[in-house]
Each structure stands twice: as C-alpha cells, then as structure tokens.
Enzyme design. Sequence first.
Site, PDB file in Angstrom:
ATOM      1  N   ARG A 101       3.258   9.960  -3.646  1.00  0.00           N
ATOM      2  CA  ARG A 101       3.024   8.758  -4.337  1.00  0.00           C
ATOM      3  C   ARG A 101       3.472   9.127  -5.808  1.00  0.00           C
ATOM      4  O   ARG A 101       3.009   9.823  -6.539  1.00  0.00           O
ATOM      5  CB  ARG A 101       1.430   8.416  -4.424  1.00  0.00           C
ATOM      6  CG  ARG A 101       1.331   7.115  -5.425  1.00  0.00           C
ATOM      7  CD  ARG A 101      -0.053   6.446  -5.383  1.00  0.00           C
ATOM      8  NE  ARG A 101      -0.066   5.626  -4.241  1.00  0.00           N
ATOM      9  CZ  ARG A 101      -1.030   4.882  -4.062  1.00  0.00           C
ATOM     10  NH1 ARG A 101      -2.087   4.705  -5.064  1.00  0.00           N
ATOM     11  NH2 ARG A 101      -0.965   4.110  -2.791  1.00  0.00           N
ATOM     12  N   HIS A 128       5.682   0.450  -0.476  1.00  0.00           N
ATOM     13  CA  HIS A 128       4.565   0.855  -0.009  1.00  0.00           C
ATOM     14  C   HIS A 128       4.400   0.946   1.651  1.00  0.00           C
ATOM     15  O   HIS A 128       3.571   0.119   2.186  1.00  0.00           O
ATOM     16  CB  HIS A 128       3.442   0.305  -0.452  1.00  0.00           C
ATOM     17  CG  HIS A 128       2.160   0.892  -0.504  1.00  0.00           C
ATOM     18  ND1 HIS A 128       1.774   1.874  -0.107  1.00  0.00           N
ATOM     19  CD2 HIS A 128       0.987   0.399  -1.133  1.00  0.00           C
ATOM     20  CE1 HIS A 128       0.628   2.477  -0.301  1.00  0.00           C
ATOM     21  NE2 HIS A 128      -0.104   1.285  -0.689  1.00  0.00           N
ATOM     22  N   GLN A 131       0.895   1.285   3.595  1.00  0.00           N
ATOM     23  CA  GLN A 131      -0.028   0.070   3.664  1.00  0.00           C
ATOM     24  C   GLN A 131       0.513  -1.097   4.786  1.00  0.00           C
ATOM     25  O   GLN A 131      -0.259  -1.638   5.335  1.00  0.00           O
ATOM     26  CB  GLN A 131       0.298  -0.606   2.269  1.00  0.00           C
ATOM     27  CG  GLN A 131      -0.743  -1.774   1.969  1.00  0.00           C
ATOM     28  CD  GLN A 131      -2.001  -1.315   2.007  1.00  0.00           C
ATOM     29  OE1 GLN A 131      -2.561  -0.368   1.202  1.00  0.00           O
ATOM     30  NE2 GLN A 131      -2.927  -2.017   2.874  1.00  0.00           N
ATOM     31  N   ASP A 218      -1.471  -9.293  -4.194  1.00  0.00           N
ATOM     32  CA  ASP A 218      -1.369  -8.027  -4.645  1.00  0.00           C
ATOM     33  C   ASP A 218      -1.659  -8.298  -6.288  1.00  0.00           C
ATOM     34  O   ASP A 218      -1.445  -9.417  -6.761  1.00  0.00           O
ATOM     35  CB  ASP A 218      -0.249  -7.262  -4.607  1.00  0.00           C
ATOM     36  CG  ASP A 218      -0.145  -5.718  -4.842  1.00  0.00           C
ATOM     37  OD1 ASP A 218      -1.379  -5.240  -5.133  1.00  0.00           O
ATOM     38  OD2 ASP A 218       0.680  -4.964  -4.872  1.00  0.00           O
ATOM     39  N   CYS A 258      -3.905  -5.288  -0.278  1.00  0.00           N
ATOM     40  CA  CYS A 258      -4.005  -3.791  -0.133  1.00  0.00           C
ATOM     41  C   CYS A 258      -4.661  -3.212  -0.976  1.00  0.00           C
ATOM     42  O   CYS A 258      -5.401  -2.042  -0.498  1.00  0.00           O
ATOM     43  CB  CYS A 258      -2.539  -3.482  -0.392  1.00  0.00           C
ATOM     44  SG  CYS A 258      -2.095  -3.750  -2.462  1.00  0.00           S
ATOM     45  N   ARG A 286      -5.624   1.692   7.049  1.00  0.00           N
ATOM     46  CA  ARG A 286      -4.967   2.885   6.552  1.00  0.00           C
ATOM     47  C   ARG A 286      -5.225   4.093   7.221  1.00  0.00           C
ATOM     48  O   ARG A 286      -4.368   5.084   7.721  1.00  0.00           O
ATOM     49  CB  ARG A 286      -5.347   3.052   5.044  1.00  0.00           C
ATOM     50  CG  ARG A 286      -5.086   1.679   4.229  1.00  0.00           C
ATOM     51  CD  ARG A 286      -3.573   1.678   4.059  1.00  0.00           C
ATOM     52  NE  ARG A 286      -2.822   2.784   3.599  1.00  0.00           N
ATOM     53  CZ  ARG A 286      -2.499   3.056   2.311  1.00  0.00           C
ATOM     54  NH1 ARG A 286      -2.946   2.354   1.202  1.00  0.00           N
ATOM     55  NH2 ARG A 286      -1.925   4.273   1.987  1.00  0.00           N
TER      56      ARG A 286
HETATM   57  N1  NVA Z   1       1.390  -2.975  -6.169  1.00  0.00           N
HETATM   58  C1  NVA Z   1       0.432  -2.078  -6.482  1.00  0.00           C
HETATM   59  C2  NVA Z   1      -0.183  -1.614  -5.074  1.00  0.00           C
HETATM   60  C3  NVA Z   1      -1.314  -0.504  -5.258  1.00  0.00           C
HETATM   61  C4  NVA Z   1      -1.799  -0.237  -4.020  1.00  0.00           C
HETATM   62  C5  NVA Z   1       0.917  -1.012  -7.401  1.00  0.00           C
HETATM   63  O1  NVA Z   1       2.101  -0.405  -7.348  1.00  0.00           O
HETATM   64  O2  NVA Z   1       0.011  -0.438  -8.199  1.00  0.00           O
HETATM   65  N1   CP Z   2      -3.904   0.254  -1.301  1.00  0.00           N
HETATM   66  C1   CP Z   2      -3.788   1.431  -1.738  1.00  0.00           C
HETATM   67  O1   CP Z   2      -2.553   2.024  -1.577  1.00  0.00           O
HETATM   68  O2   CP Z   2      -4.855   1.847  -2.290  1.00  0.00           O
HETATM   69  P1   CP Z   2      -4.865   3.255  -3.414  1.00  0.00           P
HETATM   70  O3   CP Z   2      -4.169   2.828  -4.504  1.00  0.00           O
HETATM   71  O4   CP Z   2      -6.508   3.455  -3.693  1.00  0.00           O
HETATM   72  O5   CP Z   2      -4.552   4.561  -2.730  1.00  0.00           O
END
Ligand code: NVA
Ligand code: CP
Length: 299
Positions: A101, A128, A131, A218, A258, A286
């Site tokens: 990530r 993502h 997800q 989101d 998510c 997940r």
């Molecule tokens: N769009 C959000 C998703 C988090 C799971 C981010 O990138 O922070």
């Molecule tokens: N939805 C998601 O990816 O959650 P986290 O940021 O907690 O991993």
Amino acid sequence: MTKRDFLSVLDFSREETEELFDLAVRMKTAGYAEKPLAGKTLGMVFAKSSTRTRVSFEVGAYQLGGHALFLSSRDIQLGRGEPIKDTARVLSRYLDGIMIRTFDHTDVEELASYSAIPVINGLTDLLHPCQLLADMLTIREHRGNVSGQKIAWVGDGNNMAHSWLNAAALFGFELMLACPEGYDPDPEILENSRGLAKIEMVRDPREAVASADVVCTDVWASMGQEEEARARMKAFEKHKISEELMQTAANGAIFLHCLPAHRGEEVDDAVIEGPQSRVFDQAENRLHAQKALMATLMG
Ligand code: NVA
Ligand code: CP
C-alpha cells in the site's frame, strides 16, 4: 510457471474473478480446511495507514497456513531511499508474495516488474482493487449477479471510483458517477470503461442514486490529501449520502462504503447504521476475497 500480480481489477479476466468469488464463498461458508499457504510468507509493505487491509491479509494468511509480515515503509530501508528495484529483488529471495500500500501507482508497477513473486496492490493513489473484490462479493451475496446491477458512485473520482470503473469494464454493469466539478476520474480509465459498459457521468447525486441498486461513496479527502480537506469539504457539500437520498434508490438497494467513513461528511450516521447498509459485511468480505486471492496467486 510465470508469477502473476494483482495490481488492478483488470489483471484478472471476468471468468477468473468469478472463480475467485466461488472460492471465497467456499472459504467463508463451507468449512474450507485446506492450507495452500503452508510454510509461505506474505510481506505487507505499508506507506499509509490501514485497519482492514492489514488485519484481513494477516489473519487470512494465517488461516491459510501461512504467515504475514508487517513492513512499515518507515522502518525498512525503502523509506530511507533504498531503490524499489533492489527491495523487490531482495524481498523475492525471502518471501512468497508481497502486498503493498503506497502513494504512487508506478512504484507498485516497478516493484512488480522487479519481483520474482506475486505482488498485490493494497491501495495506491490510483487504484484499490482488493476493495472491489470484497465489494462485488458483497453485491453477489445481497443482490445476486453483479453484471445486472445499476451502481451509483457519489463523491470523489479517486482510487475507489477508478476501481469501480475497471470493475464495470470487467462485468459490464451500469455505473453512474456523480462527482463534483474538478474531481472527475482519470479520463483514460473512464474512456476505457466507456467502451465496455454503460458509464454515465452526472453532477447531481440525486440523478445517480435515483433507482440505483447499489449506492457507494468514500471519504472526500483520501490519504495523502489531508491538506486539501478544507477545500474539499466545500466542493463536496452537496455529495453527502443522506437517508432521504437513499430512499430514492431502487427497492432493496444497498449502501456500500469501503471505510473508514466520516459520519456527517460523505455519509450520515443514520445511513451507515441503517437497514440498507452492508458496510460491515463488505469489510468482512475483504478477508474472504483476499484469502481466495492469496490462494490463487501464492498457493
Ligand atoms: N480513497 C480512500 C480509501 C481508503 C480505504 C483513500 O485512499 O484514503
Ligand atoms: N477499506 C480499506 O482499505 O480500509 P483500511 O484503510 O483500513 O485498510
């Protein structure tokens, strides 16, 4: 056998994704006792925070007989400037798979191209995909076949919106996006999906939600956009999912997010806690979807 990566929803065919869902359902419901990851280790590189991704991959690897290693990019040499291509080749000598990530999607592509082992995208600024596996699995459970749904995306044209666009391209479902001006998705991803599914862009969330089967949103400011949060609050103020808005969706419509969610910003507390919300099943999925993914790529 050449290794395979999962950097985007489009890295798997529709048929392979359906098979992955079948395996995930078997893992979730049918007393699956196989240990395809026995003796294997997944390295999990995180340059951003996580609750769901970190815990579901770690627990999932353990349940499949394997082990997962949490590697904060702040603590490994990558964070001090060791090249990605060196990190990839070194980790490939110890591990059986890497989940990462981070911010820049091209970093994940570079990692994958230098790794001898499967690389899984656990979220970038662009995509993502893990997800979306959970989201589509949740739709399958609660609404039946994914391809027949009308999905509304309300909010930012961000990594989640891009992955929804990719998923629409794969499954051919109808996707209507309501993003505020200036926050549209990446034009290339949009164009690619437009050729393969019914994609519509509108500004008014009411237009997207009207008669939708699945309503998704989101956060307004994603990880790494903290400094834009104030400007985004203003730009997105008409894009909140309220109970009234949810009532305009189709009969039996569900709400997905998510998570983490900011109650009172992109969604009202009453929606997350309400009868249409499936967000905790979605979070649970997940685990099942990623177990199926690890078994497929690393098993
Ligand atoms: N769009 C959000 C998703 C988090 C799971 C981010 O990138 O922070
Ligand atoms: N939805 C998601 O990816 O959650 P986290 O940021 O907690 O991993």
